[in-house]
Enzyme design. Structure first.
Site, PDB file in Angstrom:
ATOM      1  N   ALA A  65       0.465  -1.278  -0.050  1.00 11.74           N
ATOM      2  CA  ALA A  65      -0.162  -0.109  -0.050  1.00 11.74           C
ATOM      3  C   ALA A  65       0.866   1.509   0.369  1.00 11.74           C
ATOM      4  O   ALA A  65       2.110   1.304   0.482  1.00 11.74           O
ATOM      5  CB  ALA A  65      -0.360  -0.039   1.795  1.00 11.74           C
ATOM      6  N   GLY A 109       0.693  -5.170   1.034  1.00 11.90           N
ATOM      7  CA  GLY A 109      -0.277  -4.767  -0.319  1.00 11.90           C
ATOM      8  C   GLY A 109      -0.418  -6.128  -1.204  1.00 11.90           C
ATOM      9  O   GLY A 109      -1.363  -5.936  -1.758  1.00 11.90           O
ATOM     10  N   GLU A 112      -0.700  -9.412  -0.301  1.00  8.32           N
ATOM     11  CA  GLU A 112      -2.118  -9.793  -0.335  1.00  8.32           C
ATOM     12  C   GLU A 112      -3.221  -9.425  -1.762  1.00  8.32           C
ATOM     13  O   GLU A 112      -4.184 -10.159  -1.912  1.00  8.32           O
ATOM     14  CB  GLU A 112      -2.346  -8.400   0.813  1.00  8.32           C
ATOM     15  CG  GLU A 112      -1.637  -8.514   2.567  1.00  8.32           C
ATOM     16  CD  GLU A 112      -2.225  -7.755   2.585  1.00  8.32           C
ATOM     17  OE1 GLU A 112      -1.505  -6.460   2.952  1.00  8.32           O
ATOM     18  OE2 GLU A 112      -2.939  -7.666   4.091  1.00  8.32           O
ATOM     19  N   GLU A 132       5.108  -5.124   6.710  1.00 13.50           N
ATOM     20  CA  GLU A 132       3.950  -3.385   8.116  1.00 13.50           C
ATOM     21  C   GLU A 132       4.786  -3.661   9.245  1.00 13.50           C
ATOM     22  O   GLU A 132       4.729  -2.181   9.698  1.00 13.50           O
ATOM     23  CB  GLU A 132       2.893  -4.316   8.024  1.00 13.50           C
ATOM     24  CG  GLU A 132       1.991  -4.169   6.533  1.00 13.50           C
ATOM     25  CD  GLU A 132       1.524  -5.232   5.721  1.00 13.50           C
ATOM     26  OE1 GLU A 132       2.763  -6.318   6.096  1.00 13.50           O
ATOM     27  OE2 GLU A 132       1.091  -5.395   4.966  1.00 13.50           O
TER      28      GLU A 132
HETATM   29  N1  CAA Z   1       4.756   3.146  -1.316  1.00 14.10           N
HETATM   30  C1  CAA Z   1       4.527   4.443  -0.605  1.00 14.10           C
HETATM   31  N2  CAA Z   1       6.287   4.769  -1.974  1.00 14.10           N
HETATM   32  C2  CAA Z   1       6.890   3.520  -2.256  1.00 14.10           C
HETATM   33  C3  CAA Z   1       6.742   2.409  -1.709  1.00 14.10           C
HETATM   34  C4  CAA Z   1       5.303   2.006  -1.034  1.00 14.10           C
HETATM   35  N3  CAA Z   1       5.090   0.962  -0.054  1.00 14.10           N
HETATM   36  N4  CAA Z   1       7.258   1.466  -1.991  1.00 14.10           N
HETATM   37  C5  CAA Z   1       8.097   2.008  -2.730  1.00 14.10           C
HETATM   38  N5  CAA Z   1       8.416   3.089  -2.701  1.00 14.10           N
HETATM   39  C6  CAA Z   1       9.096   3.632  -3.393  1.00 14.10           C
HETATM   40  C7  CAA Z   1      10.344   4.693  -3.176  1.00 14.10           C
HETATM   41  O1  CAA Z   1       9.970   5.865  -1.959  1.00 14.10           O
HETATM   42  C8  CAA Z   1      11.041   5.392  -3.277  1.00 14.10           C
HETATM   43  O2  CAA Z   1      10.403   7.034  -4.198  1.00 14.10           O
HETATM   44  P1  CAA Z   1      11.259   7.606  -4.810  1.00 14.10           P
HETATM   45  O3  CAA Z   1      11.786   7.512  -5.783  1.00 14.10           O
HETATM   46  O4  CAA Z   1      10.422   9.231  -5.146  1.00 14.10           O
HETATM   47  O5  CAA Z   1      12.055   8.176  -3.588  1.00 14.10           O
HETATM   48  C9  CAA Z   1      10.165   4.531  -4.765  1.00 14.10           C
HETATM   49  O6  CAA Z   1       8.870   3.633  -4.958  1.00 14.10           O
HETATM   50  C10 CAA Z   1      11.313   3.145  -5.213  1.00 14.10           C
HETATM   51  O7  CAA Z   1      11.914   2.754  -3.871  1.00 14.10           O
HETATM   52  P2  CAA Z   1      13.370   2.745  -3.309  1.00 14.10           P
HETATM   53  O8  CAA Z   1      14.100   3.478  -3.787  1.00 14.10           O
HETATM   54  O9  CAA Z   1      12.850   2.076  -2.066  1.00 14.10           O
HETATM   55  O10 CAA Z   1      13.515   0.960  -3.621  1.00 14.10           O
HETATM   56  P3  CAA Z   1      14.679   0.308  -3.635  1.00 14.10           P
HETATM   57  O11 CAA Z   1      14.554  -0.807  -4.748  1.00 14.10           O
HETATM   58  O12 CAA Z   1      15.612   0.907  -2.880  1.00 14.10           O
HETATM   59  O13 CAA Z   1      14.268  -0.832  -2.520  1.00 14.10           O
HETATM   60  C11 CAA Z   1      12.232  -1.754  -1.646  1.00 14.10           C
HETATM   61  C12 CAA Z   1      12.567  -1.788  -2.704  1.00 14.10           C
HETATM   62  C13 CAA Z   1      12.651  -2.823  -0.581  1.00 14.10           C
HETATM   63  C14 CAA Z   1      10.380  -2.675  -1.982  1.00 14.10           C
HETATM   64  C15 CAA Z   1      11.431  -0.308  -0.465  1.00 14.10           C
HETATM   65  O14 CAA Z   1      10.904   0.222  -1.069  1.00 14.10           O
HETATM   66  C16 CAA Z   1      11.325  -0.939   0.264  1.00 14.10           C
HETATM   67  O15 CAA Z   1      11.066  -1.597   2.067  1.00 14.10           O
HETATM   68  N6  CAA Z   1       9.420  -0.344   0.056  1.00 14.10           N
HETATM   69  C17 CAA Z   1       8.353  -0.723   1.709  1.00 14.10           C
HETATM   70  C18 CAA Z   1       7.265  -1.830   1.423  1.00 14.10           C
HETATM   71  C19 CAA Z   1       6.926  -1.536   2.306  1.00 14.10           C
HETATM   72  O16 CAA Z   1       7.528  -1.624   3.665  1.00 14.10           O
HETATM   73  N7  CAA Z   1       5.491  -2.431   2.176  1.00 14.10           N
HETATM   74  C20 CAA Z   1       4.603  -2.058   3.227  1.00 14.10           C
HETATM   75  C21 CAA Z   1       3.332  -1.273   2.936  1.00 14.10           C
HETATM   76  S1  CAA Z   1       1.844  -0.823   4.369  1.00 14.10           S
HETATM   77  C22 CAA Z   1       0.913  -2.021   3.465  1.00 14.10           C
HETATM   78  O17 CAA Z   1       1.371  -2.568   2.122  1.00 14.10           O
HETATM   79  C23 CAA Z   1      -0.041  -2.345   4.627  1.00 14.10           C
HETATM   80  C24 CAA Z   1      -1.458  -3.560   4.280  1.00 14.10           C
HETATM   81  O18 CAA Z   1      -1.024  -3.896   4.645  1.00 14.10           O
HETATM   82  C25 CAA Z   1      -2.236  -3.131   2.820  1.00 14.10           C
END
Ligand code: CAA
Length: 258
Positions: A65, A109, A112, A132
């Site tokens: 998400a 998400g 999911e 999360e």
């Molecule tokens: N939401 C918003 N933006 C996101 C995102 C997310 N879940 N995941 C990645 N992005 C964005 C980053 O902010 C980044 O944007 P900018 O270039 O503008 O800074 C871009 O995507 C690229 O991401 P990274 O630079 O972080 O890429 P990476 O290759 O270094 O890392 C990754 C990849 C390990 C997937 C890392 O992006 C990450 O950890 N993302 C978050 C994963 C996460 O925590 N997901 C769970 C979300 S909460 C949820 O989903 C709740 C639910 O159950 C419904």
């Protein structure tokens, strides 16, 4: 509706939905969920579509998400709007088969969403996880429930409590994904499998999906009775007559979706 976060296409009787928000690794924002629900509505209504493939990019199916969209929300915002209870669940009520073709990250998400599909074909670079907990929250789109049913309590608990990622190999060996496909072949294989399903009788395929899904929601005895009644009802269709006649006559069946 014009789409800004997804791209749709068809190949024969297969509908394809590609999550396409590359700058955010396909993070699932509200607009994306709205577009996804709209595309699913259209494919469900289209009699020429027999199955759907949901995919992302080679780097990310979806990284979860949209954290930046969620970050300013208060409890009252999410409770009053019943955040994530509307368009984001549309996949789970879609009646035709949906295959998730997952490459790269399927996190939060994203994982999911893949689990809401009927089965997952994973590219060899796929990584699954529910991170999360590292954000100070918990899965909110069914992760604690569907992951636990898919891989069992111990592994689901470990993944949800630590947020660690699971490789494609681990996901296959634990039953989360049905098969691993080399990345370059993932979409061809997913569309091929979806096409094979789409060539079958659509109403019978829908009944089969409904029956398998019942296994998640009822006791064994009730599930078996549900299956038995649906099995009986297939005998009222022209397609069952055609399928069995074609076998007896050693020819390919021609299903008419009736
Ligand atoms: N939401 C918003 N933006 C996101 C995102 C997310 N879940 N995941 C990645 N992005 C964005 C980053 O902010 C980044 O944007 P900018 O270039 O503008 O800074 C871009 O995507 C690229 O991401 P990274 O630079 O972080 O890429 P990476 O290759 O270094 O890392 C990754 C990849 C390990 C997937 C890392 O992006 C990450 O950890 N993302 C978050 C994963 C996460 O925590 N997901 C769970 C979300 S909460 C949820 O989903 C709740 C639910 O159950 C419904």
């Amino acid at each position: 509706m014009a789409y800004n976060n997804i791209v749709t296409d068809t190949k024969g009787a297969v509908g394809i939905i590609r999550l396409d928000r590359p700058k955010a690794l396909n993070a699932l924002c509200a607009e994306l969920f709205e577009e996804l629900a709209d595309a699913l509505d259209k494919f469900e209504a289209d009699e020429n579509i027999g199955a759907v493939v949901l995919t992302g990019s080679e780097k990310a199916f979806a990284a979860g998400a949209d954290i930046l969209e969620m970050q300013p929300k208060t409890y009252m915002d999410v409770y009053k709007s019943d955040f994530l209870s509307h368009n984001s669940e549309r996949l789970s009520t879609f009646r035709k088969p949906v295959i998730a073709a997952v490459a790269g990250y399927a996190l939060g998400g994203g994982c999911e969403l893949a689990m809401m599909c009927d089965f997952i074909l994973a590219a060899d670079n796929a990584q699954f996880g529910q991170p999360e907990i590292k954000l100070g929250t918990i899965p909110g789109l069914g992760g604690t429930q569907r992951l636990t049913r898919a891989v069992g309590k111990s592994k689901a608990m470990e993944m949800c409590l630590t947020g660690r990622m699971m490789s494609a190999e681990e996901a296959e060996s634990s039953g989360l994904v049905s098969r691993i496909i080399p990345l370059d072949d993932l979409m061809d294989e997913a569309v091929k499998v979806a096409g094979e399903i789409a060539d079958l009788s659509q109403p019978i395929v829908m009944m089969c999906k409904e029956s398998v899904n019942k296994a998640y929601e009822t006791t064994l005895r009730e599930g078996i009775m549900f299956e038995r009644r649906l099995f009986h009802s297939t005998f009222s269709t022209e397609d069952q007559k055609e399928g069995m006649s074609a076998f007896a006559e050693k020819r390919t069946p021609e299903f008419k979706n009736r």
